[in-house]
Design an enzyme around this catalytic site. Structure first.
Site, PDB file in Angstrom:
ATOM      1  N   GLY A 190     -14.824  -0.059   3.843  1.00  0.00           N
ATOM      2  CA  GLY A 190     -15.445   1.138   3.274  1.00  0.00           C
ATOM      3  C   GLY A 190     -16.534   1.626   4.201  1.00  0.00           C
ATOM      4  O   GLY A 190     -16.951   0.896   5.101  1.00  0.00           O
TER       5      GLY A 190
ATOM      6  N   CYS B 168     -13.349  -6.329   6.327  1.00  0.00           N
ATOM      7  CA  CYS B 168     -14.369  -5.446   6.895  1.00  0.00           C
ATOM      8  C   CYS B 168     -15.556  -5.302   5.939  1.00  0.00           C
ATOM      9  O   CYS B 168     -16.265  -6.260   5.710  1.00  0.00           O
ATOM     10  CB  CYS B 168     -13.748  -4.096   7.279  1.00  0.00           C
ATOM     11  SG  CYS B 168     -14.825  -3.135   8.361  1.00  0.00           S
ATOM     12  N   TYR B 169     -15.749  -4.136   5.328  1.00  0.00           N
ATOM     13  CA  TYR B 169     -16.861  -3.998   4.381  1.00  0.00           C
ATOM     14  C   TYR B 169     -16.732  -5.050   3.276  1.00  0.00           C
ATOM     15  O   TYR B 169     -17.727  -5.658   2.855  1.00  0.00           O
ATOM     16  CB  TYR B 169     -16.858  -2.592   3.757  1.00  0.00           C
ATOM     17  CG  TYR B 169     -17.890  -2.435   2.664  1.00  0.00           C
ATOM     18  CD1 TYR B 169     -19.219  -2.148   2.979  1.00  0.00           C
ATOM     19  CD2 TYR B 169     -17.553  -2.601   1.323  1.00  0.00           C
ATOM     20  CE1 TYR B 169     -20.178  -2.036   1.989  1.00  0.00           C
ATOM     21  CE2 TYR B 169     -18.506  -2.498   0.325  1.00  0.00           C
ATOM     22  CZ  TYR B 169     -19.812  -2.207   0.657  1.00  0.00           C
ATOM     23  OH  TYR B 169     -20.760  -2.102  -0.327  1.00  0.00           O
TER      24      TYR B 169
ATOM     25  N   HIS C 166      -9.221  -5.691  10.549  1.00  0.00           N
ATOM     26  CA  HIS C 166      -8.272  -5.146   9.564  1.00  0.00           C
ATOM     27  C   HIS C 166      -6.865  -5.726   9.762  1.00  0.00           C
ATOM     28  O   HIS C 166      -6.095  -5.190  10.562  1.00  0.00           O
ATOM     29  CB  HIS C 166      -8.201  -3.615   9.709  1.00  0.00           C
ATOM     30  CG  HIS C 166      -9.448  -2.928   9.251  1.00  0.00           C
ATOM     31  ND1 HIS C 166      -9.624  -2.522   7.949  1.00  0.00           N
ATOM     32  CD2 HIS C 166     -10.575  -2.598   9.905  1.00  0.00           C
ATOM     33  CE1 HIS C 166     -10.816  -1.967   7.820  1.00  0.00           C
ATOM     34  NE2 HIS C 166     -11.414  -1.995   9.002  1.00  0.00           N
TER      35      HIS C 166
ATOM     36  N   GLU D  19      -4.388  -5.368   7.914  1.00  0.00           N
ATOM     37  CA  GLU D  19      -3.360  -4.457   7.376  1.00  0.00           C
ATOM     38  C   GLU D  19      -2.874  -3.444   8.400  1.00  0.00           C
ATOM     39  O   GLU D  19      -1.839  -2.807   8.228  1.00  0.00           O
ATOM     40  CB  GLU D  19      -3.899  -3.741   6.127  1.00  0.00           C
ATOM     41  CG  GLU D  19      -4.969  -2.669   6.370  1.00  0.00           C
ATOM     42  CD  GLU D  19      -6.387  -3.240   6.497  1.00  0.00           C
ATOM     43  OE1 GLU D  19      -6.517  -4.443   6.771  1.00  0.00           O
ATOM     44  OE2 GLU D  19      -7.344  -2.460   6.345  1.00  0.00           O
TER      45      GLU D  19
ATOM     46  N   ASP E 128      11.768  12.490  -4.453  1.00  0.00           N
ATOM     47  CA  ASP E 128      11.074  11.953  -5.622  1.00  0.00           C
ATOM     48  C   ASP E 128      11.690  12.437  -6.930  1.00  0.00           C
ATOM     49  O   ASP E 128      11.977  11.636  -7.820  1.00  0.00           O
ATOM     50  CB  ASP E 128       9.581  12.334  -5.585  1.00  0.00           C
ATOM     51  CG  ASP E 128       8.918  11.878  -4.300  1.00  0.00           C
ATOM     52  OD1 ASP E 128       9.489  10.997  -3.633  1.00  0.00           O
ATOM     53  OD2 ASP E 128       7.847  12.403  -3.964  1.00  0.00           O
TER      54      ASP E 128
ATOM     55  N   LYS F  67       6.430   5.870  -1.018  1.00  0.00           N
ATOM     56  CA  LYS F  67       7.609   6.658  -0.654  1.00  0.00           C
ATOM     57  C   LYS F  67       8.805   5.781  -0.241  1.00  0.00           C
ATOM     58  O   LYS F  67       9.923   6.008  -0.689  1.00  0.00           O
ATOM     59  CB  LYS F  67       7.250   7.601   0.497  1.00  0.00           C
ATOM     60  CG  LYS F  67       8.283   8.644   0.785  1.00  0.00           C
ATOM     61  CD  LYS F  67       8.100   9.815  -0.143  1.00  0.00           C
ATOM     62  CE  LYS F  67       9.064  10.928   0.106  1.00  0.00           C
ATOM     63  NZ  LYS F  67       8.762  12.075  -0.780  1.00  0.00           N
TER      64      LYS F  67
END
Ligand code: XMP
Length: 535
Positions: free
Chosen positions: A61, A88-89, A175, A177, A233, A375
């Site tokens: 963040g 991180c944060y 990070h 991710e 969708d 998605k």
């Protein structure tokens, strides 16, 4: 219904502290076969207890853990006794909240960092001694809290990772991710599978079955109405509904005449009376209505507004004809939910996936069967449901359709011109990519095919006329622009490097086969400064 997907399911909760990668973390966890949800840091601790997640991940963040920008989070978050990974944060919050030392560095560390791993007992079980990870921070953990072991460092970051298995607390300053973190997947997998003890058996087919059962139960013998656009969708949502409630569902497909070539027929072939699903299907031919409203209009935002409003009007008229419907189906997906404001159900309900739906259609409730899916998961569900691949793997298509791919006034002639050119472009990309796929199969080609690498690609009408020569005649005709971009988030994009011989071939075909075109241009601009669409 589908929004209670965590019920009876191993769940990881991603607690969002405002990081730009919150969605990405949840996606990566789901890729490990574990269901993950994103909730804001204000999500009540009692709710977390009720859900009973197998693990928590605190995101990064923009804030600092101390000073004026510090977030007011519930300190109970750190005492839940649930395995927690701080990123991180989130790592700094853990360090600061548990008595460690967090400081501000004179300069930020941003980008690739060489990480030295010194302990492979927990998060780094599958990571070598040296790896590369993605850093993006100014504050750093100067000293880990008591009871924590430092498990990795970089040249400038003394605590690149730390852990305290006794407390179930794990943290990385970088990070995992982000794709740039070379062993990020291994780290997340170790956390969710080994540390949190998840089985990793979350799959789309179980989601599809469960949702169909839930829809059936919820709708009972009521009626549902679905606005079908032909996009991925709404198609997946409609098929899921059709499998659950069949004829109790009515799909309204508004053909505004701004679709790609043959698209309207393709949608009807799948959902109409000759298709495999037994549902009520209404195709409204509203082409003339839209064309006359758009006549003489050149301003892009005005075009969008007219199309949005007219769409609502047509849909509303059809809904009135059908009479009281109990449920309105929307193809809202998880990124829409996250972007509409987490945890605020009022905002979430007002999200209109189809560019604005009537607020006063006579329905009791909204059903959003895909609201917890990303998605790629929607596409996967579509495949599980047996929807044809060409519908499932479609590239995104904007609600206002070809109107924003025709610069200036929209006329039926220009629509036909763009449809024909666009069809040729897509057809040739298909042919080229199929050949690449065959080569890949035979081991003579590596990597993604052209089509797999493109985020969006289409033809647009430039509204520019210029002189040309065809045979012995001078022409004064339109220029078509081809646009092809590579993007992962559609917020930024790079122009694709389409092979020259392919562009030449497409150009020849368009000029020869499409009336009123004597020039083809290729748009080499990235986003920013350009946008993906022309308008
Ligand atoms: P831009 O042109 O803003 O497009 O770079 C980013 C993505 O958004 C889509 N797009 C729209 N989608 N209604 C939509 O439903 C719109 O008015 C609209 N404008 C752009 C575009 O196709 C791309 O995927």
């Amino acid at each position: 219904m589908a929004e209670k997907m965590n019920e009876g399911r191993e769940t990881i909760l991603v607690i969002d502290f405002g990081g730009q990668y919150n969605q990405l973390i949840a996606r990566r966890v789901r890729e490990c076969g574990v269901y993950a949800e994103v909730h804001p840091y204000t999500f009540p601790v009692e709710e977390i207890r009720k859900i009973g997640p197998k693990g928590l991940i605190f995101t990064g963040g923009p804030n600092s853990v101390y000073g004026e920008s510090a977030l007011e989070y519930d300190p109970e978050l750190l005492k839940l006794g649930i395995p927690t990974l701080g990123i991180c944060y989130g790592a700094q919050l853990m360090a600061y909240g548990l008595g460690g030392d967090v400081r501000t560095a004179p300069t930020s560390e941003y980008g690739h960092a060489d990480v030295k791993v010194t302990d492979h007992a927990g998060l780094f079980a599958e990571v070598p001694d040296e790896t590369v990870a993605w850093m993006s921070h100014t504050d750093y953990i100067a000293k880990a809290p008591e009871g924590f072991r430092v498990t990795a460092h970089t040249e400038v970051c003394p605590v690149a990772a730390m852990e305290c298995p006794e407390k179930g607390m794990y943290a990385t300053q970088f990070h995992p991710e982000v794709m740039h973190s070379v062993h990020g997947t291994e780290i997340l997998r170790s956390f969710v599978l080994d540390i949190c003890g998840c089985a990793g058996d979350w799959k789309m087919d179980s989601f599809v079955e469960k949702t169909i059962d839930e829809i059936r139960e919820k709708v009972g013998d009521g009626k549902a109405l679905c606005a079908l656009s032909g996009g991925v969708d709404s198609s997946v949502a409609a098929v899921m509904m059709a499998k659950a409630i069949g004829k109790q569902l009515t799909c309204v497909f508004v053909d505004h005449g701004l679709l790609r070539k043959n698209e309207s027929e393709e949608v009807e072939a799948v959902f109409g009376p000759d298709g495999p699903y037994e549902l009520n299907f209404i195709r409204v031919d509203a082409r003339e209505r839209f064309y006359s409203k758009l006549a003489g209009v050149t301003e892009p935002e005005r075009k969008r507004k007219i199309i949005g409003e007219e769409f609502i009007r047509v849909f509303e008229e059809e809904a009135k004809k059908i009479g009281a419907v109990d449920f309105l189906v929307q193809g809202t997906i998880y990124p829409d939910v996250i972007e509409s404001g987490l945890g605020d159900s009022a905002t979430i309900k007002s999200h209109h996936n189809v560019g604005g739906l009537p607020d006063f259609v006579d329905f009791k409730e909204i059903i959003e069967p895909l609201r917890m899916l990303f998605k790629d998961e929607v596409r996967q569900s579509g495949r599980e449901l047996g929807i044809p691949e060409y519908l499932v793997s479609r590239q995104p298509f904007p609600g206002p359709g070809l109107a924003i791919r025709i610069i200036g006034e929209v006329t039926p002639e220009k629509i036909k011109m763009v449809q024909d050119a666009d069809y040729i472009f897509r057809e040739e990309v298909d042919i080229y990519s199929k050949k690449q796929a065959e080569e890949r199969e035979a081991g003579r080609f590596e990597g993604p095919t052209l089509k797999e690498s493109l985020g969006q690609y289409f033809a647009a009408a430039t509204n520019m006329q210029s002189v040309g020569v065809m045979g012995d005649f001078r022409t004064y005709d339109y220029a078509i622009a081809l646009r092809a971009v590579m993007t992962s988030d559609f917020m930024t994009a790079d122009a694709a490097k389409i092979p020259w011989e392919l562009l030449e071939h497409i150009t020849t075909r368009i000029v020869n086969e499409v009336d009123h075109v004597n020039r083809v241009l290729y748009d080499c601009t990235s986003k920013p400064p350009a946008t993906i669409e022309m308008e």
